[in-house]
Design an enzyme around this catalytic site. Structure first.
Site, PDB file in Angstrom:
ATOM      1  N   SER A 216      41.441  30.998  49.389  1.00  0.00           N
ATOM      2  CA  SER A 216      41.212  29.973  48.726  1.00  0.00           C
ATOM      3  C   SER A 216      40.796  28.376  49.158  1.00  0.00           C
ATOM      4  O   SER A 216      41.016  28.651  50.808  1.00  0.00           O
ATOM      5  CB  SER A 216      42.330  29.648  47.683  1.00  0.00           C
ATOM      6  OG  SER A 216      43.143  29.138  48.596  1.00  0.00           O
ATOM      7  N   LYS A 217      40.470  27.632  48.764  1.00  0.00           N
ATOM      8  CA  LYS A 217      40.234  26.366  49.197  1.00  0.00           C
ATOM      9  C   LYS A 217      41.353  25.617  49.875  1.00  0.00           C
ATOM     10  O   LYS A 217      41.522  25.182  51.028  1.00  0.00           O
ATOM     11  CB  LYS A 217      39.450  25.290  48.454  1.00  0.00           C
ATOM     12  CG  LYS A 217      39.441  24.026  48.651  1.00  0.00           C
ATOM     13  CD  LYS A 217      38.465  23.036  48.198  1.00  0.00           C
ATOM     14  CE  LYS A 217      38.545  21.701  48.099  1.00  0.00           C
ATOM     15  NZ  LYS A 217      38.947  21.048  49.338  1.00  0.00           N
ATOM     16  N   ARG A 218      42.577  26.042  49.349  1.00  0.00           N
ATOM     17  CA  ARG A 218      43.756  25.292  49.788  1.00  0.00           C
ATOM     18  C   ARG A 218      44.181  25.995  51.196  1.00  0.00           C
ATOM     19  O   ARG A 218      44.770  25.436  52.121  1.00  0.00           O
ATOM     20  CB  ARG A 218      45.139  25.668  48.822  1.00  0.00           C
ATOM     21  CG  ARG A 218      45.518  24.487  48.458  1.00  0.00           C
ATOM     22  CD  ARG A 218      46.640  24.520  47.399  1.00  0.00           C
ATOM     23  NE  ARG A 218      45.863  25.214  46.176  1.00  0.00           N
ATOM     24  CZ  ARG A 218      46.641  26.044  45.604  1.00  0.00           C
ATOM     25  NH1 ARG A 218      47.889  26.635  45.846  1.00  0.00           N
ATOM     26  NH2 ARG A 218      46.000  26.708  44.438  1.00  0.00           N
TER      27      ARG A 218
ATOM     28  N   ASP B 216      42.306  24.140  53.658  1.00  0.00           N
ATOM     29  CA  ASP B 216      42.797  22.905  53.975  1.00  0.00           C
ATOM     30  C   ASP B 216      44.045  23.033  54.667  1.00  0.00           C
ATOM     31  O   ASP B 216      44.317  22.115  55.663  1.00  0.00           O
ATOM     32  CB  ASP B 216      43.106  22.242  52.659  1.00  0.00           C
ATOM     33  CG  ASP B 216      41.843  21.845  51.625  1.00  0.00           C
ATOM     34  OD1 ASP B 216      40.702  21.725  52.298  1.00  0.00           O
ATOM     35  OD2 ASP B 216      42.139  21.600  50.579  1.00  0.00           O
TER      36      ASP B 216
END
Ligand code: GLU
Length: 510
Positions: A261-263, A266
């Site tokens: 995921s994008k998380r 990050d």
């Protein structure tokens, strides 16, 4: 007759293209090219609520950057257009009517509140053969009532009438035969009168058929829709030309289980988008591979190996080689761990293969960002700098850290090395070194090295201490390429100036 290979990449413009979507596009491209087929880019923008401005342009730009060429699409045109679904409303209306006329679909008037009430009343409520007659639709209401509701402009949807109790087979070229019973499927909405648009399922099937798609290659998350798609092909009478299905394995988190995921990006510090993305609503910026300094070839090579292997231990492969070697037989069913460290490794490898002159061009904007005007240096100078330090970089931006002393004299000196290498004696020895360098007739790397090393030996000085102190004055720390390659490049005057500055400024910490 063998069917011509025609594949499509069919993103919805609901945001930036995720790196998993890029992998899907890539596998479609490799498969098409290997078979001399066509690659279609179809924009699936039938869900107006999820439309995000700029997303379509982003998709085009990302594919172009990566070298994934499209044969037919919105920009490219082609014989099966339009290639944007919002421009194909008439087609979908026509095919929706066909299903209605054939009794394979029906009109439903249930309001959101009525559907909510049905769900609340029946646990695991499903709109299907067992419940549809209790709802408000053209199967439960009489014709006059249906006509009246339509003529009054009551919003309705068209639902697919799924016959229960049938085993539906999906033949997936990676997963084999996947069978599911039609009773678990609900009567999916195919069309909504409110926006006069079809849903994903209808538009997708109609377009794949009309565009003569031979292979549907897409992410695993679409596998649950496949039985419904098979039933739709049958309902239209297109079973004979149904495309082959290929559902690609998920991209998994680099650590632990679950979908990337994008998380994760990050959290662990890597991009999950090909290009930087500025969200028009939140104003948030997400990092991209391009802006992070990746070469498109490296990204392609890295992604190609996430879910496929060449059957031998080759790792570095160009797009042409990938097209040649790619095969669905070597695609895995199991999810592929997104090993972003490996991504960096690929970038490092591709940077080593990039001609120095090209790297020098790529370095120029980085120099500028760091307050150095590249025009103050010859291309030859920058190219030689690059050739000396590139072995240590993963990204073009790393060049600055490795090479800044070629452009700026140090203004600080690494404390640890000063402590270790700078004694009370050192300033005197460095002053002697200046004289040795001044006496050289040839300041080339090899000649300077020989003279300086001979002098150190002759004087009985400690080789490591003298050379490291020398390096400290020129570089500011005890790292970098071969010392005399540095001095040859920056030149005698600058070298001497830096040694003198070191003598004047380096103070041993007490
Ligand atoms: N529009 C779908 C998506 O956004 C396409 C899925 C498919 O390839 O069938 O991925």
């Amino acid at each position: 007759m063998e069917r011509k290979v025609r594949v499509r990449f069919a993103p919805s413009p609901t945001g930036p293209l995720h790196i998993g979507g890029v992998r899907t596009a890539l596998y479609n491209y490799l498969f098409a090219h290997q078979h001399g087929g066509d690659m279609i880019l179809r924009i699936e923008d039938t869900d107006s609520r999820r439309f995000v401005p700029g997303a379509e342009e982003y998709i085009n730009e990302a594919l172009a950057w990566l070298g994934i060429k499209i044969d037919e699409g919105v920009k490219e045109g082609g014989p099966f257009g339009p290639y944007k679904q919002s421009q194909r409303r008439d087609i979908y209306r026509e095919y929706t009517d066909k299903l209605l006329k054939a009794g394979k679909a029906y009109i439903a008037f249930d309001t959101p509140e009525e559907l909510e009430a049905a769900r609340a009343a029946t646990p695991n409520f499903q709109y299907d053969a067992s419940t549809r007659l209790g709802m408000r639709n053209s199967l439960s209401l009489d014709k006059a009532e249906v006509d009246r509701l339509i003529s009054e402009g009551t919003p309705y949807v068209v639902r697919f009438k799924i016959e229960p109790g049938r085993d539906v087979e999906v033949n997936d070229l990676i997963r084999g035969k996947v069978t599911i019973n039609s009773s678990v499927l609900d009567d999916k909405v195919l069309y909504k009168s409110a926006d006069d648009l079809p849903t994903y399922h209808l538009a997708n099937i109609v377009d794949d058929h009309l565009m003569e798609v031979s292979h549907v290659i897409r992410g695993e998350e679409w596998l649950p829709s496949a039985p419904l798609h098979v039933l739709l092909y049958e309902a239209f009478g297109w079973a004979d030309t149904m495309p082959s299905f290929v559902h690609l394995p998920l991209l998994l988190k680099p650590d632990g289980k679950g979908k990337l995921s994008k998380r994760d990006g990050d959290r662990l510090g890597f991009p999950v988008f090909p290009l930087e993305w500025h969200d028009p609503k939140s104003g948030e910026t997400s990092s991209g591979y391009r802006e992070a300094g990746y070469l498109p070839e490296a990204v392609i090579n890295f992604l190609a190996l996430l879910g496929w292997n060449p059957g031998d231990d080759s790792e570095i492969m160009s797009m042409d080689e990938l097209c040649h070697k790619f095969s669905l037989d070597h695609c895995s069913k199991a999810g592929a761990k997104f090993d972003f460290e490996k991504g960096k490794w690929f970038n490092h490898k591709y940077l080593q293969e990039t001609p120095d002159a090209q790297l020098a061009e790529m370095f120029k904007p980085v120099l500028e960002q760091n307050g150095v005007n590249p025009a103050d240096y010859t291309d030859e100078y920058i190219t030689r700098v690059v050739s000396l330090v590139k072995g240590r970089i993963n990204f073009v931006s790393d060049l600055w850290d490795q090479a800044k002393f070629f452009f700026k004299a140090p203004d600080t000196y690494e404390e640890k090395s000063v402590k270790k290498r700078w004694s009370d004696e050192t300033p005197r020895i460095m002053a002697e070194l200046i004289e040795v360098l001044k006496s050289l007739t040839d300041f080339s790397s090899a000649a300077a090295e020989k003279t300086v090393l001979d002098w150190i030996v002759e004087k009985g000085y400690h080789m490591g201490n003298v050379m490291n102190a020398f390096r400290l004055t020129v570089v500011g720390e005890c790292k970098g390429p071969h010392m005399f390659d540095i001095t040859e490049l920056i030149g005698r005057e600058e070298t001497i100036r830096r040694i003198q500055a070191g003598i004047d400024n380096i103070k041993k910490p007490c």
